[in-house]
Design a protein around this motif. Structure first.
Motif, PDB file in Angstrom:
ATOM      1  N   ASN A 220     -32.653 -29.578   7.317  1.00 24.23           N
ATOM      2  CA  ASN A 220     -33.490 -28.955   6.422  1.00 24.23           C
ATOM      3  C   ASN A 220     -34.902 -29.088   6.748  1.00 24.23           C
ATOM      4  OD1 ASN A 220     -30.869 -28.859   4.797  1.00 24.23           O
ATOM      5  ND2 ASN A 220     -30.990 -30.696   3.910  1.00 24.23           N
ATOM      6  N   ILE A 221     -35.631 -28.291   6.329  1.00 26.55           N
ATOM      7  CA  ILE A 221     -37.052 -28.237   6.331  1.00 26.55           C
ATOM      8  C   ILE A 221     -37.631 -27.584   5.276  1.00 26.55           C
ATOM      9  CG2 ILE A 221     -36.959 -26.064   7.866  1.00 26.55           C
ATOM     10  CD1 ILE A 221     -39.648 -27.037   9.221  1.00 26.55           C
ATOM     11  N   GLY A 222     -37.918 -28.787   4.277  1.00 26.03           N
ATOM     12  CA  GLY A 222     -38.339 -28.396   2.997  1.00 26.03           C
ATOM     13  C   GLY A 222     -37.139 -27.630   2.287  1.00 26.03           C
ATOM     14  N   ASP A 223     -37.235 -26.590   1.697  1.00 29.59           N
ATOM     15  CA  ASP A 223     -36.054 -25.867   0.778  1.00 29.59           C
ATOM     16  C   ASP A 223     -35.276 -25.014   1.921  1.00 29.59           C
ATOM     17  OD1 ASP A 223     -36.861 -27.013  -1.480  1.00 29.59           O
ATOM     18  OD2 ASP A 223     -38.328 -25.291  -2.071  1.00 29.59           O
ATOM     19  N   ARG A 224     -35.761 -25.049   3.101  1.00 33.28           N
ATOM     20  CA  ARG A 224     -34.965 -24.072   4.023  1.00 33.28           C
ATOM     21  C   ARG A 224     -33.665 -24.883   4.776  1.00 33.28           C
ATOM     22  NH1 ARG A 224     -39.767 -22.624   7.344  1.00 33.28           N
ATOM     23  NH2 ARG A 224     -38.334 -21.634   8.902  1.00 33.28           N
ATOM     24  N   SER A 225     -32.676 -24.028   4.855  1.00 35.73           N
ATOM     25  CA  SER A 225     -31.529 -24.747   5.889  1.00 35.73           C
ATOM     26  C   SER A 225     -31.576 -24.167   6.998  1.00 35.73           C
ATOM     27  CB  SER A 225     -30.167 -24.694   5.199  1.00 35.73           C
ATOM     28  OG  SER A 225     -29.256 -25.206   5.828  1.00 35.73           O
ATOM     29  N   ILE A 226     -31.512 -24.888   8.138  1.00 35.27           N
ATOM     30  CA  ILE A 226     -31.786 -24.257   9.616  1.00 35.27           C
ATOM     31  C   ILE A 226     -30.402 -24.623  10.250  1.00 35.27           C
ATOM     32  CG2 ILE A 226     -33.015 -23.939  11.659  1.00 35.27           C
ATOM     33  CD1 ILE A 226     -34.529 -23.232   9.133  1.00 35.27           C
ATOM     34  N   ASP A 227     -29.554 -23.658  10.794  1.00 36.63           N
ATOM     35  CA  ASP A 227     -28.278 -24.027  11.434  1.00 36.63           C
ATOM     36  C   ASP A 227     -28.789 -24.040  13.032  1.00 36.63           C
ATOM     37  OD1 ASP A 227     -26.657 -24.030   9.327  1.00 36.63           O
ATOM     38  OD2 ASP A 227     -26.062 -21.896   9.083  1.00 36.63           O
TER      39      ASP A 227
ATOM     40  N   ARG B  96     -28.633 -30.590  30.930  1.00 39.76           N
ATOM     41  CA  ARG B  96     -29.881 -29.923  30.091  1.00 39.76           C
ATOM     42  C   ARG B  96     -28.986 -29.439  28.752  1.00 39.76           C
ATOM     43  NH1 ARG B  96     -31.779 -24.507  32.234  1.00 39.76           N
ATOM     44  NH2 ARG B  96     -32.090 -24.201  30.019  1.00 39.76           N
ATOM     45  N   ALA B  97     -29.954 -28.993  27.876  1.00 39.47           N
ATOM     46  CA  ALA B  97     -29.545 -28.761  26.438  1.00 39.47           C
ATOM     47  C   ALA B  97     -30.238 -27.494  26.050  1.00 39.47           C
ATOM     48  CB  ALA B  97     -29.543 -29.955  25.446  1.00 39.47           C
ATOM     49  N   VAL B  98     -29.464 -26.695  25.294  1.00 43.12           N
ATOM     50  CA  VAL B  98     -30.060 -25.332  24.709  1.00 43.12           C
ATOM     51  C   VAL B  98     -29.814 -25.314  23.222  1.00 43.12           C
ATOM     52  CG1 VAL B  98     -30.656 -22.894  24.624  1.00 43.12           C
ATOM     53  CG2 VAL B  98     -30.284 -24.063  26.920  1.00 43.12           C
ATOM     54  N   ILE B  99     -30.853 -25.363  22.453  1.00 45.28           N
ATOM     55  CA  ILE B  99     -30.483 -25.284  20.939  1.00 45.28           C
ATOM     56  C   ILE B  99     -30.866 -24.119  20.464  1.00 45.28           C
ATOM     57  CG2 ILE B  99     -31.139 -26.467  18.525  1.00 45.28           C
ATOM     58  CD1 ILE B  99     -31.922 -28.891  20.268  1.00 45.28           C
ATOM     59  N   ARG B 100     -29.897 -23.264  19.694  1.00 43.55           N
ATOM     60  CA  ARG B 100     -30.358 -22.080  19.043  1.00 43.55           C
ATOM     61  C   ARG B 100     -30.672 -22.377  17.648  1.00 43.55           C
ATOM     62  NH1 ARG B 100     -29.006 -16.601  19.800  1.00 43.55           N
ATOM     63  NH2 ARG B 100     -29.655 -16.896  22.010  1.00 43.55           N
ATOM     64  N   LEU B 101     -31.765 -21.738  17.029  1.00 45.20           N
ATOM     65  CA  LEU B 101     -32.454 -21.991  15.943  1.00 45.20           C
ATOM     66  C   LEU B 101     -31.842 -20.914  15.104  1.00 45.20           C
ATOM     67  CD1 LEU B 101     -35.878 -23.286  16.770  1.00 45.20           C
ATOM     68  CD2 LEU B 101     -33.761 -24.880  16.455  1.00 45.20           C
ATOM     69  N   LEU B 102     -31.224 -20.839  13.958  1.00 51.43           N
ATOM     70  CA  LEU B 102     -30.551 -19.678  13.124  1.00 51.43           C
ATOM     71  C   LEU B 102     -31.180 -20.165  11.801  1.00 51.43           C
ATOM     72  CD1 LEU B 102     -27.117 -19.665  14.326  1.00 51.43           C
ATOM     73  CD2 LEU B 102     -28.916 -18.280  14.941  1.00 51.43           C
ATOM     74  N   ASP B 103     -32.235 -19.271  11.706  1.00 50.61           N
ATOM     75  CA  ASP B 103     -33.118 -19.522  10.266  1.00 50.61           C
ATOM     76  C   ASP B 103     -32.804 -18.192   9.357  1.00 50.61           C
ATOM     77  OD1 ASP B 103     -34.919 -20.013   8.146  1.00 50.61           O
ATOM     78  OD2 ASP B 103     -36.641 -19.932   9.344  1.00 50.61           O
ATOM     79  N   ASN B 104     -32.068 -18.290   8.160  1.00 50.65           N
ATOM     80  CA  ASN B 104     -31.646 -17.085   7.424  1.00 50.65           C
ATOM     81  C   ASN B 104     -32.808 -16.841   6.820  1.00 50.65           C
ATOM     82  OD1 ASN B 104     -29.044 -17.647   7.811  1.00 50.65           O
ATOM     83  ND2 ASN B 104     -28.296 -18.354   5.967  1.00 50.65           N
ATOM     84  N   ALA B 105     -34.006 -17.518   6.528  1.00 49.41           N
ATOM     85  CA  ALA B 105     -35.191 -16.987   5.900  1.00 49.41           C
ATOM     86  C   ALA B 105     -35.708 -15.836   6.758  1.00 49.41           C
ATOM     87  CB  ALA B 105     -36.108 -17.924   5.512  1.00 49.41           C
ATOM     88  N   ASN B 106     -35.718 -16.143   8.020  1.00 52.79           N
ATOM     89  CA  ASN B 106     -36.500 -15.301   9.102  1.00 52.79           C
ATOM     90  C   ASN B 106     -35.645 -14.086   9.459  1.00 52.79           C
ATOM     91  OD1 ASN B 106     -38.708 -16.726   8.801  1.00 52.79           O
ATOM     92  ND2 ASN B 106     -38.539 -18.110  10.388  1.00 52.79           N
ATOM     93  N   HIS B 107     -34.192 -14.183   9.385  1.00 57.86           N
ATOM     94  CA  HIS B 107     -33.485 -13.240   9.975  1.00 57.86           C
ATOM     95  C   HIS B 107     -32.582 -12.081   9.090  1.00 57.86           C
ATOM     96  CE1 HIS B 107     -34.371 -15.919  13.263  1.00 57.86           C
ATOM     97  NE2 HIS B 107     -34.101 -14.869  14.068  1.00 57.86           N
ATOM     98  N   LEU B 108     -32.497 -12.566   8.028  1.00 58.19           N
ATOM     99  CA  LEU B 108     -31.795 -11.929   7.141  1.00 58.19           C
ATOM    100  C   LEU B 108     -32.724 -11.014   6.207  1.00 58.19           C
ATOM    101  CD1 LEU B 108     -29.140 -14.236   5.155  1.00 58.19           C
ATOM    102  CD2 LEU B 108     -28.886 -12.657   6.979  1.00 58.19           C
TER     103      LEU B 108
END
Length: 519
Positions: free
Chosen positions: A236-243, A256-268
């Motif tokens: 959670n970042i504030g009121d936003r939930s990031i998958d 090595r690691a790769v983290i995909r950031l899925l932010d509903n607020a930016n993509h929907l």
């Protein structure tokens, strides 16, 4: 509702109560909030947790009648007056507040602190001299720690480091975070607008602990370092939930690691935000509102196909329609934007593939079906047969241009006459960077000196009309199908790129980079 206050500061703590002689004045009108108006002293002396808790943020200064500076504060509807007063005390200035939208303040706090020295210092403070955390300690801290990225209280140094990296990446609108170990150091790289940038270099001694923390977040086996692993997490970042979609891979210098950031607020996003020109959007939406037929979206990974599909469902969705999806994985929860959509996910371990999932969906009386991707002949046949029996089907294929999707279906051993009868339209697309408005494309710190910030879409629509259907039925060569499509008015990806060049939104070099390989 909080009243606006304008008082002289006294030497009290942030947690102190409002003095009895604090005066109140009229609430100021709503103003447009800006990250540029957040002062460095505010970021330095006001803890981020305090700003978030009380919804309070500096927005520049004004002068009173005697020429003395007064700090302007944007506050929420329920912000405590004592908190407003005490911010002025901490900063040594009289303050005046105005009420603004609570969500807007919260988002701006995220942005302001993400770009601040505090975020950079927090990362830089993690050094080789620190006592590194073992796996057991990290696991214990994970259970105890607050999942909100804005809260650092009670967290260990590695947890704080990962939180800070994720927070910075989200602040820069990154889609992925790469943690890549080398022989003598570890690179932290962000993919922003489709391009990788090296953001940090961590000492080699931190690599193992950083990867372990990431694996703990994704509920992966931290003891297993010899095989690739996949995991998921949510923060959670504030009121936003990031998958988060997490992938690890053993290399010669460590995992090595790769983290995909899925932010509903930016993509929907709304359909109108895709950047689709009118001559493409109108015929595309006309076909997307039909009762049956199949619409395919094509393009390489990362070209925005899923975003366009979701935006299409938002546009055509209504309570009168039963809309269902089968995806791998479910990237964004469409229910968060008020759509009555049922989303299901591929699960190979339980025998749920695109084909089997689609079969079960068809027993649920759907009107509109979205299939994440057509990967095999069985899925292709079922999707096409569904479109012929009164369903609108939307799906994706990996091809370079629109016309190639037709031959790709035939290569998957789908009968040409079925393709001809069912296919309604094919939309090929790419995402292209646009010039950074703040620097006029010259390059600045806000765009990593590239001159680009943000992306828009390039589109190539092939409406399947009668001349195209005849060529499909005859198994005509791809070149003939392309020529017929051009004769029917189809504009290619390169031609759509030229539209953006002439509008001054991007460069010819950027168009060439994005559409190379397309006809």
């Amino acid at each position: 509702m909080t009243s606006s206050v304008c008082v002289e500061p006294r030497p009290v703590l942030l947690d102190a109560a409002l003095p009895d002689d604090a005066t109140e004045i009229a609430v100021q009108p709503q103003q447009i909030l800006s990250a540029e108006l957040v002062s460095k002293p505010f970021i330095e002396f006001i803890p981020r947790d305090f700003a978030r808790q009380h919804l309070i943020l500096a927005q520049g200064q004004i002068e009173n009648d005697s020429g003395k500076a007064i700090l302007l504060l944007a506050v929420g509807d329920d912000t405590n007056a004592a908190a407003i007063f005490n911010v002025g005390v901490r900063l040594g200035l009289p303050v005046q507040s105005f009420v603004a939208d609570a969500e807007a303040i919260a988002r701006l706090i995220d942005v302001a602190y993400g770009q601040s020295h505090e975020g950079r210092a927090q990362i830089g403070e993690t050094s080789e001299k620190e006592t590194l955390l073992g796996s057991d300690q990290i696991d214990e801290l994970l259970v105890q720690a607050d999942r909100d990225l804005l809260s650092t209280q009670g967290k260990g140094p590695i947890i704080k480091l990962i939180d800070a990296l994720l927070f910075e990446a989200l602040g820069r609108s990154a889609s992925d975070v790469h943690v890549q170990p080398l022989a003598d150091r570890t690179l932290v790289r962000y993919r922003i607008d489709g391009v990788l940038y090296t953001a940090r270099q961590l000492p080699k001694s931190l690599t193992s602990s950083v990867i372990s923390r990431i694996k703990v977040m994704g509920r992966m086996d931290i003891a297993e370092r010899r095989i690739p692993q996949d995991g998921r997490a949510s923060v959670n970042i504030g009121d936003r939930s990031i998958d988060l979609r997490i992938s690890t891979l053993p290399t010669s210098y460590g995992e090595r690691a790769v983290i995909r950031l899925l932010d509903n607020a930016n993509h929907l996003c709304d359909f109108n935000q895709l950047g689709m020109p009118r001559e493409v959007a109108d015929p595309y939406l006309e076909r997307a509102t039909r009762a049956n037929g199949m619409i395919l979206l094509t393009g390489p990974t990362g070209s925005g196909k899923t975003t366009t599909l979701y935006s299409t469902l938002r546009r055509v969705g209504s309570d009168a329609l039963n809309i269902m999806t089968i995806e791998d994985p479910i990237e964004y929860e469409l229910g968060t934007v008020g759509l009555t959509i049922s989303q299901s996910q591929v699960n190979p371990k339980k025998g749920v593939s695109f084909a089997t999932g689609l079969r079960h969906i068809l027993r649920q009386d759907p009107d509109v079906v979205m299939v994440g991707e057509i990967r095999d002949a069985e899925t292709g046949r079922i999707a096409i047969q569904s479109s012929l029996t009164g369903h609108l089907v939307l799906s994706t294929l990996h091809t370079n241009d629109a016309a190639s999707a037709i031959t790709r279906l035939i290569d998957l051993e789908v009968e040409p006459y079925l393709v001809s009868a069912s296919l309604s339209a094919v939309l090929a697309q790419r995402l292209i960077r646009v010039f950074h408005r703040d620097c006029g494309g010259q390059g600045c710190g806000g765009c990593y000196q590239t001159g680009f910030r943000g992306r828009t879409g390039l589109f190539e629509l092939l409406p399947v009309e009668e001349p195209i259907r005849e060529l499909i039925s005859l198994c005509a060569p791809l070149s003939e199908i392309r020529q017929a499509a051009r004769s029917c008015g189809m504009k290619t990806l390169k031609e759509d790129g030229q539209r953006l060049i002439e509008a001054g939104l991007t460069s010819a070099i950027e168009v060439h980079r994005v559409v190379q390989g397309a006809i």
